[in-house]
Design a protein around this motif. Sequence first.
Motif, PDB file in Angstrom:
ATOM      1  N   PHE A  36      41.250  12.634 -21.388  1.00 24.24           N
ATOM      2  CA  PHE A  36      41.949  12.308 -20.127  1.00 24.24           C
ATOM      3  C   PHE A  36      41.031  12.449 -18.916  1.00 24.24           C
ATOM      4  O   PHE A  36      41.490  12.778 -17.826  1.00 24.24           O
ATOM      5  N   ASN A  48      39.650  14.077 -16.870  1.00 20.77           N
ATOM      6  CA  ASN A  48      39.573  15.348 -16.139  1.00 20.77           C
ATOM      7  C   ASN A  48      38.623  15.300 -14.943  1.00 20.77           C
ATOM      8  O   ASN A  48      37.821  16.220 -14.733  1.00 20.77           O
ATOM      9  N   LEU A  49      38.732  14.217 -14.182  1.00 18.32           N
ATOM     10  CA  LEU A  49      37.985  14.179 -12.920  1.00 18.32           C
ATOM     11  C   LEU A  49      38.798  14.949 -11.882  1.00 18.32           C
ATOM     12  O   LEU A  49      40.024  15.002 -11.960  1.00 18.32           O
ATOM     13  N   LEU A  50      38.088  15.525 -10.918  1.00 17.88           N
ATOM     14  CA  LEU A  50      38.804  16.248  -9.864  1.00 17.88           C
ATOM     15  C   LEU A  50      39.292  15.231  -8.826  1.00 17.88           C
ATOM     16  O   LEU A  50      38.481  14.492  -8.258  1.00 17.88           O
ATOM     17  N   PRO A  51      40.610  15.203  -8.585  1.00 22.03           N
ATOM     18  CA  PRO A  51      41.159  14.139  -7.738  1.00 22.03           C
ATOM     19  C   PRO A  51      40.765  14.229  -6.270  1.00 22.03           C
ATOM     20  O   PRO A  51      40.899  13.272  -5.525  1.00 22.03           O
ATOM     21  N   THR A  52      40.283  15.433  -5.849  1.00 18.44           N
ATOM     22  CA  THR A  52      39.929  15.586  -4.430  1.00 18.44           C
ATOM     23  C   THR A  52      38.485  15.192  -4.151  1.00 18.44           C
ATOM     24  O   THR A  52      38.009  15.355  -3.036  1.00 18.44           O
ATOM     25  N   MET A  53      37.799  14.708  -5.184  1.00 19.90           N
ATOM     26  CA  MET A  53      36.386  14.344  -4.987  1.00 19.90           C
ATOM     27  C   MET A  53      36.136  12.894  -5.371  1.00 19.90           C
ATOM     28  O   MET A  53      36.757  12.390  -6.314  1.00 19.90           O
ATOM     29  N   GLU A  55      30.719  12.689  -6.066  1.00 18.21           N
ATOM     30  CA  GLU A  55      30.904  14.131  -5.901  1.00 18.21           C
ATOM     31  C   GLU A  55      31.303  14.775  -7.232  1.00 18.21           C
ATOM     32  O   GLU A  55      30.844  15.876  -7.559  1.00 18.21           O
ATOM     33  N   LEU A  94      28.967  17.636  -8.955  1.00 17.66           N
ATOM     34  CA  LEU A  94      29.509  19.001  -8.904  1.00 17.66           C
ATOM     35  C   LEU A  94      28.790  20.000  -9.827  1.00 17.66           C
ATOM     36  O   LEU A  94      28.385  21.073  -9.367  1.00 17.66           O
ATOM     37  N   PRO A  95      28.605  19.691 -11.134  1.00 19.24           N
ATOM     38  CA  PRO A  95      27.923  20.688 -11.982  1.00 19.24           C
ATOM     39  C   PRO A  95      26.525  21.025 -11.465  1.00 19.24           C
ATOM     40  O   PRO A  95      26.087  22.170 -11.577  1.00 19.24           O
ATOM     41  N   LEU A 145      25.592  20.951  -8.300  1.00 17.08           N
ATOM     42  CA  LEU A 145      25.774  21.797  -7.120  1.00 17.08           C
ATOM     43  C   LEU A 145      26.110  23.229  -7.547  1.00 17.08           C
ATOM     44  O   LEU A 145      25.639  24.195  -6.957  1.00 17.08           O
ATOM     45  N   ARG A 184      29.035  12.746 -15.272  1.00 21.36           N
ATOM     46  CA  ARG A 184      29.142  14.163 -14.901  1.00 21.36           C
ATOM     47  C   ARG A 184      28.618  15.060 -16.023  1.00 21.36           C
ATOM     48  O   ARG A 184      27.923  16.035 -15.781  1.00 21.36           O
TER      49      ARG A 184
END
Lengths: 785, 198
Positions: free
Chosen positions: B91, B93-98, B102, B106-107, B109, B154
Amino acid sequence: MKTRMRTFCHLIRLVAWRTLLRDRMRSLITILGVALGVAVVLAIRLANDGVLESFRNSLDHVAGKSGLQVSAGEVGFDENLFPVIAGTPGVARAVPVVQAITPVAGLPGEVLLVLGVDVLADAGIREYRGPTPELADPLQLLTEPDAILLTERFARAHDLDVGTSIRLVTPTGPKPFVIRGLLRDRGTARTMDGQFAVLDIAAAQLHFGKLGRLDRVDLLPDEGADVDRVAAGLRRHLPPEVTVERPEARNAQVEQMLASFQLNLFVLSLIALFVGMFLVYNTMSVSVVRQRRQIGILRALGVSRGQVLLAVAAEGGVIGLMGSALGVALGVGLAKATLGAVSQTVSSLYAFIRPGELHLPATLILQAIVLGCGTAVLSSLLPALEAAAVTPRETLAAASLERRHHPWLLFCAGLGLALAAYGLAQAGPVGGRPLFGYGAALCLLLGATLFCPAVLLVFQRALAAGLAGSRLIPGWMAAGNLGRALRRNAVTIGAMVVSLAMLVSVSTMIQSFRQTVEIWIHQTIRADLYLSRATRLIKGADARLPVGTLDEVRRTPGLAEADGFRGLRIEDGRGGRFLLGAGDFDVMARRGRLLFRGGDSAAILQEARAQDRLIVSETFAERYHVKEGDEVTLHPPGQTIRLRIAGVYYDYTTEGGLAVMDRGLFQRLWRDPWLNSIVIYLQPGADPQAVRHQILQRLPARDDLVVISNQGLKARVLEIFDQTFAITYALEVVALVVAALGILNTLIASVLERTREIGILRSVGITRGGVLRTILCEAAWSMGS
Amino acid sequence: MIRLVDVSKIYDGAGARVAALANVSLEVAQREFVALMGPSGCGKSTLLHLVAGVDLPTTGEIWVDGRALARLSDHALSQFRRDRVGIVYQFYNLLPTMSAWENVALPALLAGVPARVARERAEERLRLVGMLHRKDHWPHELSGGEMQRVAIGRALVNEPPVLLADEPTGNLDSKAGREVLELLARLNAERANRRTPL
C-alpha cells in the motif's frame, strides 16, 4: 549532536509543521485556546506589576534620598517633636512633611497628591526641576500661602499654566491656589504618574487642617552612620505612636497588603491556561490517533522512539509558541483594561493608586512564552509517549484506532485525588496564603476529570441501549460515535468540567458572600441619610469633614438625631494597618443594630461606653487573634493604653479590621476634633429628599459633600462589591470560552475522521440535516454527560 | 547477507495463538534476486517484516548484513531500518504531508545527510524510477503505479544492502504491476554490484 539536531529539525519541518498546516482549523482553535490562557495570565501579571510599580514609584519618588522616615499614621504627630528628631545624633538633615491626597474641584475624578514641604530645606532630600524659571525662587512659595507647584504633565493635560489657578478640595473647603511653577517630568514630579503638587508646609498645615502637626519627617543620616542605630536612637526619644522606618519598609508593607489579593487573581488567571492544557492534549491525542499509521511508517523508515516523542512534543511546542506569541499581543491589550479594573479595586480596598503606563519588560514576554510553550509541551507529553509506543508493524494497521484505556482505573485514581484534596483542605495556610487550599482545588479538579471517562462510558452505554432501534436515528448514531472516541470525548468533557466547576464554585462563593453582605447591610445600615466627603471612597485620601459640620447638620429641621463617625488608619507595628473608629455608642445602642458574634448589641455598646471598652470587627479579632474580654494595646499621642474588648461584631467595610470606641473616650485619648461621616436619623414622616436638600443648602461651600440615602448607600455598597468581583467573573468566562473551543475542536476532529463514513451515510439517503442533527446530538450528549 | 535460523513467529489473537511462521530457515546471498511465493496468510509479509527489523521473531535468529537483529537495541534497530534495508509495501505507505521528492529524501534526511545533498539524491532516485517529472506532486495526486515507483525510490535513497518488497504489485493493475517488476529487475541488474534486492 549536530546531525541529531538536523534530523530533529527535518522532523519538525516535514512532520510536525505539515500536520499543523493540514489540520488548519483545529490547529487555529488550539492556538487560540493557548493564546487566551497566556493572555489572561500575562494581563493579570502586568496589571499586578503595574499596580505595585505605581506604589513603589510613588513611595520612592516621594521618599527622595531620605534614609529614614518618622511618621505616626494618618493622625500624624506634634510638630514640637521636630527639634527632637532633627537633634538626634546621626541625623544629618531632617525635613518636615505634610501630605494629603485631595480632589481637584471642577475636574471630576482627578486627584492630586499634595506635598507640603519646607521649600528651602527640602531640596536636600527631593529634587525639583522645572521648565519654569519661577522654581528658581522658592521664596515665592513661602510668601504666598496660596502658591502651588504642579507637574508639567498634569498642567499640560488640563490646559493649566503658570499664573492660572486651580481649586483643591481641602477639609476646610475648596480653596483656589495660584500655579507658581511647573515641575519637569522627572524625579519627585513622577509621583502618582504626575498627579502631584507642592505647597509650602505652613500653607499645607493651614489648608489641610493640620496646624501644629506633621505627617512625616524625612531624614538623611550622617554619611557613614549606622542607619539602624540612628533609628534606635530616634525611637528612644519619641513617643510610642511614632514609628521610625526605612522608606523601603513601606514598599514591603504595601506588597504584603496586596499579596493575597494579587495571588488570588493570579491563581484564577491560571484556570484558563489549565483548561487550555486539555485543549492541547485533546488536539495532540487526536493528531497521534490520526497519524498512527504515518508514525508507523516513520518508525519503519528508521525514526527512533525518542525522535517520535520529540517530534510530537515539538508539535505541541509549535502550538505553544504560536499561541504564546498571539497571547502576548492579546495580553498586552487585555492588560490595559485589566489594569484599570485592578487599580479601581485596589484604590477602593487598599490604597489609592494612579497607575502609569504599562511596561512590558522583555523578561515578562519571555516568561509568558516559556509558560505557554511549557504548558503545551507538557500537555503533549502523554500523546507523545503514546506516539513513541507505536511500532513499525502498525504500518499494516488498516485504520487509526484509539489505544485501549481503562476508565475504571482512572476512576479509582480520581477517587484517590479527591481524598488527597480532602486531606489538603484540612491543612492550614502557609504564611497567610492558602497554598494547600490551591493544591486541594487542583487535586479536586484533576480528580473530577479522571471520573469523566467512567461516567461517560456508563452514560454512553445507557444512551446507546435506550436509543437502539428507536426512530431517533441521529441520537442513536451520536451515542455510538460518543463511544468510539471515549477517551478524547472524556478529555473534552474534563475541560468543560474544570471551567464549569470553577465558574460555579467561584460564582457560588461570590453569591453566598454577597448574600451575607446584603443581610449585613440591611441589618446595620439603619440611618436615613449619610453625609461624607466624596473622597471617602478613595483609600488614603483626606476625607475629614470640617469641624462644625455635625452641629450645622443637627440644626436642620426634620432631624431626629445625628451622629458622627471618625476613622483613623493605624499602623499595627507589624507591617499592617487597621482602622480605629469612634462613634457615639449611646446613639449606636439605641438606633443601630450591629451584628455581634454573641450577646445583645445595645447591652454590649452601653457596657463598652460605661467601662471604656472597645468593640472590634470579626476580621480584627481573627487577624490579631483576640476575642471578647481580651485586651488591645493602643498608642494614642504620648501614651500607651490597653483597652478590653466588649464584643466582636460582623463587619465587611475594611480588609485590615476595625476597632471602635465611644467618641468621648476617643477624644479624651486622641484629642482629635475631626469626623469622617455623619449618620442622620429623621423624625417620623420627614421627607429624606427634602432634608437632604436642606442639609446641602446649609453647607453651600462644600461642593464635595455627598448626602446619600439609606437605599443609595446600600446600592453603592453592593456596587463596589460587584465591581470588586467583576474581574473574577471575567477570568472565569475566559476559561469557559477556552473549554468551548475544546468542544468545537473535538467535534471538528470527529467530523474529519468520519468524512468517508458521512459520505456513505449521505449515499444511503441521510440528508445534510440528518448529519447535522447527529453531530449536534453528539455535542449534546457530551455536555449532558 | 540474510540468514534465518529456526525462526518462528506466533501471534496471540483473541483467545488463540496463531503461528504465522514455524521453524523457518533461509539464506540469501549478496546480489541474489529472490521471490517468495505462497497463498494468502502463509507468512510472506511476516517473514519480510522480521528481516526488515520491523518486528521481532518469537524464537530463532535472524542475521542481516552481519547483524543479529534480536541483539540490537530499539535505537540500533531504528538505525538498521534506516541505513541497511529499503522496504516497498503493497500500500505504498507514502507520507501524505510530503511531496514525492520529500518522501524519497526523508530517509536520507533522517540519516543526517545535508538537505541539499538529500534533495539531489532524491531527484536522482526519482529519475531512476522514472518519476522525476512528478517530483513536486503530492501522493494523492499520483496513481497507484506512480506511488509505488516513488516508494521504490525512497527505499533506494540510502543505498541499503537489502531491498525488500512486500507484494509491490498487489495493489496495482496488471500493466502497472508489470512495469514495477521490470523496474525492480532492471535495478537489480544495473546495480547488482551494489545491493541485493529480495
